[in-house]
Motif scaffolding. Structure first.
Motif, PDB file in Angstrom:
ATOM      1  N   THR A   1       0.820  -1.209   0.185  1.00  0.00           N
ATOM      2  CA  THR A   1       0.113  -0.172  -0.145  1.00  0.00           C
ATOM      3  C   THR A   1       0.844   1.274  -0.207  1.00  0.00           C
ATOM      4  N   LYS A   2       1.822   1.348   0.928  1.00  0.00           N
ATOM      5  CA  LYS A   2       2.739   2.555   0.986  1.00  0.00           C
ATOM      6  C   LYS A   2       3.803   2.729  -0.129  1.00  0.00           C
ATOM      7  N   ARG A   3       4.356   1.444  -0.526  1.00  0.00           N
ATOM      8  CA  ARG A   3       5.242   1.802  -1.659  1.00  0.00           C
ATOM      9  C   ARG A   3       4.707   1.611  -3.216  1.00  0.00           C
ATOM     10  N   LYS A   4       3.572   1.280  -2.978  1.00  0.00           N
ATOM     11  CA  LYS A   4       3.152   0.986  -4.739  1.00  0.00           C
ATOM     12  C   LYS A   4       1.690   1.657  -4.714  1.00  0.00           C
ATOM     13  N   ILE A   5       0.694   1.329  -4.086  1.00  0.00           N
ATOM     14  CA  ILE A   5      -0.520   1.808  -4.514  1.00  0.00           C
ATOM     15  C   ILE A   5      -0.837   3.308  -4.149  1.00  0.00           C
ATOM     16  N   GLU A   6      -0.346   3.723  -3.099  1.00  0.00           N
ATOM     17  CA  GLU A   6      -0.463   5.107  -2.526  1.00  0.00           C
ATOM     18  C   GLU A   6       0.310   6.232  -3.510  1.00  0.00           C
ATOM     19  N   PRO A   7       1.882   5.797  -3.814  1.00  0.00           N
ATOM     20  CA  PRO A   7       2.481   6.707  -4.815  1.00  0.00           C
ATOM     21  C   PRO A   7       1.845   6.657  -6.070  1.00  0.00           C
ATOM     22  N   CYS A   8       1.110   5.781  -6.510  1.00  0.00           N
ATOM     23  CA  CYS A   8       0.609   5.629  -7.749  1.00  0.00           C
ATOM     24  C   CYS A   8      -0.590   6.456  -7.781  1.00  0.00           C
ATOM     25  N   LEU A   9      -1.424   6.258  -7.350  1.00  0.00           N
ATOM     26  CA  LEU A   9      -2.697   7.092  -6.974  1.00  0.00           C
ATOM     27  C   LEU A   9      -2.463   8.656  -6.880  1.00  0.00           C
ATOM     28  N   THR A  10      -1.276   8.948  -6.048  1.00  0.00           N
ATOM     29  CA  THR A  10      -0.886  10.237  -5.823  1.00  0.00           C
ATOM     30  C   THR A  10      -0.562  10.969  -7.216  1.00  0.00           C
ATOM     31  N   PHE A  11       0.318  10.034  -7.870  1.00  0.00           N
ATOM     32  CA  PHE A  11       0.896  10.539  -8.931  1.00  0.00           C
ATOM     33  C   PHE A  11      -0.112  10.646 -10.161  1.00  0.00           C
ATOM     34  N   LEU A  12      -1.242   9.716 -10.529  1.00  0.00           N
ATOM     35  CA  LEU A  12      -2.217   9.883 -11.229  1.00  0.00           C
ATOM     36  C   LEU A  12      -3.229  10.889 -10.883  1.00  0.00           C
ATOM     37  N   ALA A  13      -3.548  11.363  -9.828  1.00  0.00           N
ATOM     38  CA  ALA A  13      -4.310  12.374  -9.357  1.00  0.00           C
ATOM     39  C   ALA A  13      -3.569  13.584  -9.767  1.00  0.00           C
ATOM     40  N   SER A  14      -2.582  13.722  -9.392  1.00  0.00           N
ATOM     41  CA  SER A  14      -1.574  15.050  -9.503  1.00  0.00           C
ATOM     42  C   SER A  14      -1.361  15.534 -11.268  1.00  0.00           C
ATOM     43  N   GLN A  15      -0.523  14.433 -11.668  1.00  0.00           N
ATOM     44  CA  GLN A  15      -0.193  14.561 -13.044  1.00  0.00           C
ATOM     45  C   GLN A  15      -1.211  14.333 -14.143  1.00  0.00           C
ATOM     46  N   LEU A  16      -2.356  13.758 -13.769  1.00  0.00           N
ATOM     47  CA  LEU A  16      -3.684  13.745 -14.774  1.00  0.00           C
ATOM     48  C   LEU A  16      -4.697  14.938 -14.600  1.00  0.00           C
ATOM     49  N   HIS A  17      -4.648  15.734 -13.497  1.00  0.00           N
ATOM     50  CA  HIS A  17      -5.321  16.583 -13.275  1.00  0.00           C
ATOM     51  C   HIS A  17      -6.783  16.060 -12.874  1.00  0.00           C
ATOM     52  N   LEU A  18      -6.559  15.168 -12.045  1.00  0.00           N
ATOM     53  CA  LEU A  18      -8.048  14.649 -11.723  1.00  0.00           C
ATOM     54  C   LEU A  18      -8.539  15.130 -10.503  1.00  0.00           C
TER      55      LEU A  18
ATOM     56  N   SER B   1     -11.360  14.973  -8.541  1.00  0.00           N
ATOM     57  CA  SER B   1     -12.053  14.345  -7.607  1.00  0.00           C
ATOM     58  C   SER B   1     -11.734  13.106  -7.394  1.00  0.00           C
ATOM     59  N   SER B   2     -12.322  12.334  -6.028  1.00  0.00           N
ATOM     60  CA  SER B   2     -12.069  10.891  -6.040  1.00  0.00           C
ATOM     61  C   SER B   2     -12.656  10.068  -6.946  1.00  0.00           C
ATOM     62  N   ASN B   3     -13.761  10.454  -7.560  1.00  0.00           N
ATOM     63  CA  ASN B   3     -14.664   9.757  -8.366  1.00  0.00           C
ATOM     64  C   ASN B   3     -13.853   9.446  -9.669  1.00  0.00           C
ATOM     65  N   ASP B   4     -13.273  10.540 -10.175  1.00  0.00           N
ATOM     66  CA  ASP B   4     -12.348  10.832 -11.309  1.00  0.00           C
ATOM     67  C   ASP B   4     -11.518   9.497 -11.258  1.00  0.00           C
ATOM     68  N   LEU B   5     -10.685   9.823 -10.111  1.00  0.00           N
ATOM     69  CA  LEU B   5      -9.515   8.668  -9.895  1.00  0.00           C
ATOM     70  C   LEU B   5      -9.991   7.391 -10.024  1.00  0.00           C
ATOM     71  N   GLY B   6     -11.154   7.102  -9.118  1.00  0.00           N
ATOM     72  CA  GLY B   6     -11.742   5.688  -9.182  1.00  0.00           C
ATOM     73  C   GLY B   6     -12.257   5.088 -10.384  1.00  0.00           C
ATOM     74  N   ASN B   7     -12.774   6.052 -11.201  1.00  0.00           N
ATOM     75  CA  ASN B   7     -13.085   5.806 -12.492  1.00  0.00           C
ATOM     76  C   ASN B   7     -12.061   5.404 -13.370  1.00  0.00           C
ATOM     77  N   LEU B   8     -11.015   6.036 -13.272  1.00  0.00           N
ATOM     78  CA  LEU B   8      -9.509   5.388 -14.035  1.00  0.00           C
ATOM     79  C   LEU B   8      -9.287   4.239 -13.598  1.00  0.00           C
TER      80      LEU B   8
ATOM     81  N   ILE C   1      -5.224  12.549 -23.106  1.00  0.00           N
ATOM     82  CA  ILE C   1      -5.236  11.384 -23.833  1.00  0.00           C
ATOM     83  C   ILE C   1      -5.234  10.180 -22.865  1.00  0.00           C
ATOM     84  N   ILE C   2      -4.639  10.276 -21.870  1.00  0.00           N
ATOM     85  CA  ILE C   2      -4.539   9.150 -21.019  1.00  0.00           C
ATOM     86  C   ILE C   2      -5.728   8.791 -20.205  1.00  0.00           C
ATOM     87  N   LYS C   3      -6.631  10.017 -19.822  1.00  0.00           N
ATOM     88  CA  LYS C   3      -7.581   9.777 -19.146  1.00  0.00           C
ATOM     89  C   LYS C   3      -8.779   9.346 -20.048  1.00  0.00           C
TER      90      LYS C   3
END
Length: 206
Positions: free
Chosen positions: A38-55, A57-64, A110-112
């Motif tokens: 969770t700390k080394r893989k999932i949380e960093p991945c979610l943080t990156f996606l939310a930040s760099q893809l300009h998500l 809301s949590s719903n947008d992140l969840g949908n992705l 494009i990624i979203k």
């Protein structure tokens, strides 16, 4: 497995606004999610996606991640960052984006639209980019549109009642699967009869 399960479920529910059924379907699609740190893989991945893809809301992140759960198995520095960089550089080379900031925004779009791009290998993505850059009859934004009919996009624009109907139909098809195996080190650790069974036995039922 039990050690990873609860933190993983908690993080994805809290940060991604995912339902128990959605989580169960993701686990069935990519069982190895349960083995990720969770700390080394999932949380960093979610943080990156939310930040760099300009998500926004949590719903947008969840949908992705629900549309492409395999992205969670990819490393941020070894896979996600290079792929985003490839797209930004390609968009600038294509000539439609002279400004890198705008190119980054367009790459995120494009990624979203097609999150499966993050689940391919760096080599394959670069190969596809090179191919499209050499084609004068297409552009990257069009070339990377999802091609599978009915593929779920990250942000839905249809009314909620229609979305719910589509989700129920998809859930019904998944529940018809007879068994689901989750293996660790080559050994089967769980066998599920359906999505519903997986949710209940993993303690994810609503």
């Amino acid at each position: 497995l039990e050690h990873n399960l609860r933190p993983t479920v908690t993080v994805m529910k809290e940060r991604c606004s995912l339902t128990s059924t959605q989580l169960a379907s993701m686990i069935i699609t990519v069982p190895s999610i349960l083995l990720l740190s969770t700390k080394r893989k999932i949380e960093p991945c979610l943080t990156f996606l939310a930040s760099q893809l300009h998500l926004s809301s949590s719903n947008d992140l969840g949908n992705l991640i629900h549309a492409c759960p395999r992205v969670l198995t990819h490393g941020v520095n070894t896979s996600l960052v290079p792929k985003l960089r490839m797209l930004v550089d390609a968009l600038m080379e294509e000539g439609q984006n002279e400004d890198e900031t705008q190119a980054a925004i367009d790459a995120a779009v494009i990624i979203k639209t097609n999150p499966a791009l993050l689940a391919t290998t760096n080599k394959i993505l670069q190969s596809r980019i090179n191919k499209y850059l050499q084609d004068p009859n297409t552009n990257l934004a069009e070339a990377f549109q999802p091609r599978t009919v009915g593929r779920k996009r990250m942000i839905d624009t249809k009314p909620d009642d229609e979305d719910s109907t589509r989700e129920r139909k998809g859930s019904s098809r998944r529940e018809q699967r007879s068994i689901v195996k989750i293996a660790e080190n080559g050994k089967v650790t769980n066998v599920f009869a359906s999505v519903k069974d997986a949710a209940e036995r993993l303690g994810l039922s609503e």
